[in-house]
Design an enzyme around this catalytic site. Structure first.
Site, PDB file in Angstrom:
ATOM      1  N   HIS A 209      -6.063   0.495   5.115  1.00 48.69           N
ATOM      2  CA  HIS A 209      -5.946   1.959   5.005  1.00 48.69           C
ATOM      3  C   HIS A 209      -5.641   2.397   3.561  1.00 48.69           C
ATOM      4  O   HIS A 209      -4.593   2.988   3.277  1.00 48.69           O
ATOM      5  CB  HIS A 209      -4.888   2.495   5.979  1.00 48.69           C
ATOM      6  CG  HIS A 209      -5.128   3.936   6.355  1.00 48.69           C
ATOM      7  ND1 HIS A 209      -4.966   4.431   7.617  1.00 48.69           N
ATOM      8  CD2 HIS A 209      -5.529   5.002   5.604  1.00 48.69           C
ATOM      9  CE1 HIS A 209      -5.241   5.722   7.641  1.00 48.69           C
ATOM     10  NE2 HIS A 209      -5.587   6.092   6.418  1.00 48.69           N
TER      11      HIS A 209
ATOM     12  N   GLU B 123      -3.114   0.668  14.126  1.00 47.13           N
ATOM     13  CA  GLU B 123      -2.584   0.187  12.834  1.00 47.13           C
ATOM     14  C   GLU B 123      -1.085  -0.052  12.921  1.00 47.13           C
ATOM     15  O   GLU B 123      -0.399   0.711  13.587  1.00 47.13           O
ATOM     16  CB  GLU B 123      -2.876   1.242  11.753  1.00 47.13           C
ATOM     17  CG  GLU B 123      -4.349   1.360  11.478  1.00 47.13           C
ATOM     18  CD  GLU B 123      -4.682   2.428  10.432  1.00 47.13           C
ATOM     19  OE1 GLU B 123      -3.780   2.862   9.689  1.00 47.13           O
ATOM     20  OE2 GLU B 123      -5.838   2.824  10.381  1.00 47.13           O
TER      21      GLU B 123
ATOM     22  N   ARG C 158     -10.486   7.559  11.061  1.00 48.42           N
ATOM     23  CA  ARG C 158      -9.364   7.083  11.868  1.00 48.42           C
ATOM     24  C   ARG C 158      -9.918   6.042  12.835  1.00 48.42           C
ATOM     25  O   ARG C 158     -11.036   6.184  13.343  1.00 48.42           O
ATOM     26  CB  ARG C 158      -8.723   8.225  12.660  1.00 48.42           C
ATOM     27  CG  ARG C 158      -7.822   9.139  11.857  1.00 48.42           C
ATOM     28  CD  ARG C 158      -6.536   8.432  11.403  1.00 48.42           C
ATOM     29  NE  ARG C 158      -5.632   9.303  10.676  1.00 48.42           N
ATOM     30  CZ  ARG C 158      -5.609   9.440   9.351  1.00 48.42           C
ATOM     31  NH1 ARG C 158      -6.464   8.767   8.593  1.00 48.42           N
ATOM     32  NH2 ARG C 158      -4.715  10.225   8.775  1.00 48.42           N
TER      33      ARG C 158
HETATM   34  C1  DGY Z   1      -5.062  10.870   5.160  1.00 43.56           C
HETATM   35  O1  DGY Z   1      -4.688  11.593   4.247  1.00 43.56           O
HETATM   36  O2  DGY Z   1      -5.459  11.301   6.235  1.00 43.56           O
HETATM   37  C2  DGY Z   1      -4.994   9.398   4.924  1.00 43.56           C
HETATM   38  O3  DGY Z   1      -5.787   8.723   5.842  1.00 43.56           O
HETATM   39  C3  DGY Z   1      -3.560   8.927   5.036  1.00 43.56           C
HETATM   40  O4  DGY Z   1      -3.035   9.377   6.230  1.00 43.56           O
END
Ligand code: DGY
Length: 317
Positions: free
Chosen positions: A283, A265, A236
């Site tokens: 992402h 994001e 993240r």
């Molecule tokens: C997750 O599954 O955490 C991916 O990053 C999408 O949110």
């Protein structure tokens, strides 16, 4: 029929199953805190995802006993949901572990290789018609095989990246994990983050987001990296101090970064976009057709279990 809100378009076969069982409303844009509060009062179940703001404020606004009993999150990461506040309001939260481990680890390796071998830069050069032909010193990158791979957070995804590095690229693996962790392949746990940052040629971040890991990789951690070190973030954006990372990249204090996630994001700072020594993805960690369908299925299965009075298998709160 119970009312289900699905906050983004998901794989058609799963959507069809949902429509056969629920009165489905399909949204198409991230829900604000106010939208979330309203949805908690209007639906029996919600299938949300990253970008929907289920903060403590949303639950407070929704009141003590919201109509919604479950948030079947699409995604393993759920730092956009205050799971404790949800529990306090009687709302179960589930996620989608395991099914996205391989796809996400693959993106980690994609970024590691692409950054080391300057693939983004090379591709831009070819597309722009700027390539002048083969040359012994054109596009020189960093060798990957045999270099030390450092993993921050040796959970499922961390281990999958480490396996790829160890078995695929003969990389010695070191890892930083807050609790003691043993793994079934050669890898050495280091005592602290500094030792990880200083000892690895490639650092891959795979810890969960949320307050506990906010800016875990800060200015000091970045300063501990080798000048030829490369940072990869598939976790993240909030885990890295983005401003400090940009400064380190601009100053050439580290060799490069491969990023799939960002602090705010979908905003990606212009200074980051201007840098040649980083590879930037939107992402994509879990973005394969098969994985996204499996994630949707898991999220829906949790909601079905809950509405049928069974314990949802992937409950996290
Ligand atoms: C997750 O599954 O955490 C991916 O990053 C999408 O949110």
């Amino acid at each position: 029929m119970k009312k289900l809100l699905i906050t983004r378009h998901i794989a058609e076969p799963v959507l069809e199953q949902a429509r056969a069982r629920f009165d489905v409303t399909l949204a198409s844009a991230p829900l604000s805190v106010d939208d979330c509060a309203e949805a908690l009062g209007a639906y029996d179940a919600i299938l949300p995802t990253l970008g929907d703001d289920f903060t403590a404020g949303a639950f407070a606004k929704a009141g003590a006993n919201p109509r919604c009993g479950i948030l079947g999150n699409f995604g393993v990461g759920y730092s956009h949901i205050d799971a404790a506040a949800a529990a306090a309001h009687g709302v179960a939260v589930t996620n989608t572990p395991d099914v996205l481990t391989d796809a996400t680890a693959d993106i980690g390796m994609t970024l590691l290789l692409a950054t080391a071998r300057r693939a983004g830069e090379g591709e831009r050069m070819v597309r722009a018609g700027r390539w002048g032909g083969f040359g012994p010193k054109v596009g020189l990158g960093t060798h990957v095989t045999g270099k030390t791979l450092g993993i921050i957070g040796m959970g499922r995804i961390g281990q999958a990246v480490a396996r790829r590095g160890h078995f695929g690229f003969a990389m010695p693996v070191i890892y930083f994990n807050r609790s003691q962790k043993t793994v079934d392949f050669p890898a050495r746990q280091v005592e602290n983050l500094h030792d990880l940052m200083a000892g690895a040629d490639f650092v891959v971040i795979t810890v969960p987001g949320g307050a506990a890991n906010a800016k875990l990789v800060d200015r000091d951690a970045l300063a501990a990296m080798k000048p030829e070190g490369i940072l990869v973030n598939i976790a993240r954006g909030e885990v890295v101090d983005e401003a400090a990372l940009i400064e380190a990249l601009e100053a050439g204090r580290i060799a490069g970064a491969g990023l799939d996630v960002y602090e705010h994001e979908p905003h990606v700072p212009e200074r980051l976009r201007a840098l040649e020594n980083c590879v930037l993805l939107p992402h994509l960690g879990s973005a394969t057709v098969e994985t996204r369908q499996a994630m949707a299925q898991m999220a829906l299965d949790n909601i079905i279990a809950f509405t049928e009075g069974r314990p949802p298998p992937q409950k996290v709160n």
